[in-house]
Design an enzyme around this catalytic site. Structure first.
Site, PDB file in Angstrom:
ATOM      1  N   CYS A  90      11.053   8.551  -0.416  1.00 27.34           N
ATOM      2  CA  CYS A  90      11.556   8.601   0.911  1.00 27.34           C
ATOM      3  C   CYS A  90      11.248   8.507   2.098  1.00 27.34           C
ATOM      4  O   CYS A  90      10.555   9.559   2.761  1.00 27.34           O
ATOM      5  CB  CYS A  90      11.770  10.322   0.361  1.00 27.34           C
ATOM      6  SG  CYS A  90      13.240  10.364  -1.149  1.00 27.34           S
ATOM      7  N   GLY A 133     -17.216  -6.396   2.092  1.00 26.10           N
ATOM      8  CA  GLY A 133     -16.528  -6.723   2.975  1.00 26.10           C
ATOM      9  C   GLY A 133     -15.561  -7.987   2.896  1.00 26.10           C
ATOM     10  O   GLY A 133     -14.768  -8.577   4.019  1.00 26.10           O
TER      11      GLY A 133
END
Length: 436
Positions: A362, A255
Site C-alpha cells: 500500500c 562494488g
C-alpha cells in the site's frame, strides 16, 4: 520436459529477447511453446511446484561466475584471496556454494556469522566487517575463531582490548577519499562516509594495534561503494590506499556493478581484475596479499524473481499488478534501481504494451518497473524480473504482512529448495508474548 531452445536463437519479431539474454541468468532458454526456462526448468513448472513470489537462482551460472573471480585474480596476482560479500545474499545455501567453490566470506553482523557457520564455512575464512560491532557480536566472532576482524574505529579497539584473550588478525578500514559514481546510498568511499577512518586517524590506530600483544595487525581495507561501472575508480582507490603505508595485506573491497537494463553497460570480470591488478602492480608492495570482495557481481544476474499477475487495469496508465512488490524487491524504492521483466509464460509473443509493473504493497512508491515492455498481460500470467539475485532477499520485509518468498536453486533440469517460504505461523511466532 519439453525441448528447450538456446539463447543464441534469433529473437522473434516485436520482442526484445535478444537483449533479454544479457540480463537473465546465463543458463536461460525458451521452450518450444514460448516459456522461459532457467537451468533447464520451465518457470511454469517452478511456479506450480513452489508457488510465487519465488526467487530462482541459476546454480551453474552462479558457480561459473565465482570461478571467473577466483581463477582470474589468481592468474593475475597469485598471493590473493576472493571474499564473497555475503550481505548481497546471506542465505545458508549461498554460503555453502561459496565454501564449496573456495571463496572466503565477509560478514557484517552476528546473524550473518551464524548463517555462515551453519553452512559449514570454515571460521578461518570469515572476515568480520561493520562500523558498529557490539560486544556480543565480537565475542561470538572471537569464540568462533574467525580469520580476521576489519576494525572500523577506535571505539572498536577499546572493545577488542577488553575482549581479546588470544591473538587475533586485524585489518583497519580506511577512507580512501574516492567519491564513487553510483547512487548516494551506495557510495562508501568519500570523505563523509560513515565507514572507516581518514588517513591521519588511521595511522594512529595502526600504531595502537601494533603496540598491543594480542592484536595482529595485517593491513588495510577500503570499499568505495556498490554498483560501480567505471573501473578507473577501483584503480584510483588502490592508489589512494597505498598512501597508508607498506603492509602485508591490502583488501580493496568490492562494488563491481552489473548490467540491470537493456541499455546499461557493465564491465566484464576480467576488465575489472585488470584494472585492480594494474594499479596494485604500480602502487602496492610486490608480494603483498591482495583481497577483493565481490557480492552483487557474483549473485545478481544468477537470480530472478517470479510473480503471478493478479490484476490488469487500464486507467491513467496500464497497471499490471503482481503478488509481490517492495516487500521482496525493495531496491527499486531504496536506490532507484531499474530492472527489466518478461512474461515468462508468453516470452515469444509480440511485446505490444508498455506498462507500469506494480506491487501489492500500500504505497504509490511500490512501482517495480516504470515502463515495462511485454505482451498484453492477463491475470494468471507469470512475470519474471531479471537480475534480482543481489539484495532482494536481503532486504525482504513484512510490509502489509507480506511473507518472505521461497528460494530455489536450479541446475541441469533439476530444482532444489534452499529456503522455504515464510508462513503466517512464522510471522505470528514473534508475537506470542502478546497473544497470550
Amino acid at each position: 520436459m519439453e525441448k528447450v531452445t538456446t539463447s543464441a536463437q534469433p529473437a522473434p519479431e516485436n520482442t526484445r529477447i535478444g537483449e533479454l539474454w544479457d540480463v537473465l541468468p546465463e543458463e536461460s532458454s525458451v521452450t518450444d511453446d514460448g516459456v522461459l526456462a532457467i537451468g533447464g526448468v520451465p518457470i511454469t513448472e517452478l511456479a506450480a511446484q513452489y508457488g510465487t513470489p519465488l526467487h530462482v537462482f541459476d546454480e551453474t551460472g552462479l558457480r561459473r561466475q565465482i570461478r571467473r573471480f577466483i581463477d582470474g585474480l589468481a592468474e593475475r596476482w597469485p598471493n590473493s584471496e576472493v571474499l564473497f560479500a555475503s550481505k548481497s545474499l546471506p542465505i545458508v545455501g549461498m554460503y555453502r556454494v561459496a565454501a564449496e567453490e573456495g571463496l572466503s566470506v565477509d560478514i557484517a553482523g552476528g546473524g550473518e556469522l551464524q548463517l555462515a557457520l551453519a553452512a559449514g564455512v570454515d571460521p578461518a575464512k570469515l572476515h568480520f566487517h561493520g562500523n558498529a560491532k557490539s560486544d556480543a557480536e565480537l565475542e561470538l566472532a572471537l569464540t568462533a575463531g574467525i580469520g580476521a576482524i576489519i576494525v572500523d574505529n577506535e571505539d572498536e579497539l577499546d572493545r577488542l582490548e577488553r575482549l581479546l584473550t588470544r591473538p587475533q588478525a586485524l585489518l583497519l578500514r580506511v577512507i580512501p577519499g574516492v567519491d564513487a559514481e553510483t547512487h548516494a546510498s551506495q557510495a562508501t568511499g568519500g570523505d563523509r562516509s560513515k565507514f572507516g577512518l581518514p588517513m591521519d586517524q588511521a595511522l594512529r590506530a595502526i600504531e595502537r594495534m601494533r603496540a598491543h600483544p594480542l592484536m595482529e595487525f595485517e593491513g588495510v581495507h577500503l570499499h568505495i561503494g556498490s554498483q560501480i561501472l567505471n573501473t578507473r575508480q577501483f584503480a584510483e582507490a588502490v592508489a589512494k590506499i597505498s598512501t597508508a603505508g607498506d603492509f602485508a595485506t591490502y583488501d580493496v573491497g568490492g562494488g563491481l556493478g552489473v548490467k540491470y537494463t537493456y541499455d546499461e553497460q557493465a564491465p566484464e570480470v576480467g576488465e575489472y581484475l585488470d584494472a585492480i591488478v594494474a594499479a596494485a602492480r604500480e602502487h602496492l608492495p610486490e608480494g603483498a596479499r591482495l583481497l577483493i570482495e565481490p557480492g552483487r557481481s557474483i549473485v545478481a544476474r544468477a537470480g530472478v524473481t517470479v510473480y503471478d499477475v493478479l490484476s490488469v487495469k487500464h486507467t491513467g496508465d496500464t497497471f499490471v499488478a503482481v503478488n509481490g512488490g517492495m516487500a521482496d524487491t525493495l531496491d527499486v524504492a531504496l536506490t532507484d534501481q531499474r530492472f527489466e521483466a518478461v512474461l515468462a509464460n508468453r516470452v515469444t509473443e509480440p511485446w505490444t504494451e508498455t506498462v507500469q509493473l506494480v506491487g501489492r504493497q500500500c504505497e504509490s512508491g511500490d512501482l517495480l518497473i516504470d515502463g515495462a515492455e511485454m505482451p498484453a498481460a492477463r491475470v494468471g500470467d507469470l512475470v519474471v524480473m531479471a537480475t534480482t539475485g543481489a539484495y532482494s532477499y536481503t532486504l525482504s520485509n513484512n510490509y502489509n504482512g507480506a511473507l518472505r518468498p521461497a528460494i530455489v536453486f536450479v541446475k541441469d533440469g533439476e530444482s532444489r529448495l534452499v529456503a522455504r517460504r515464510e508462513t503466517y505461523e512464522d510471522l505470528l511466532r514473534l508475537h506470542e508474548p502478546a497473544i497470550g
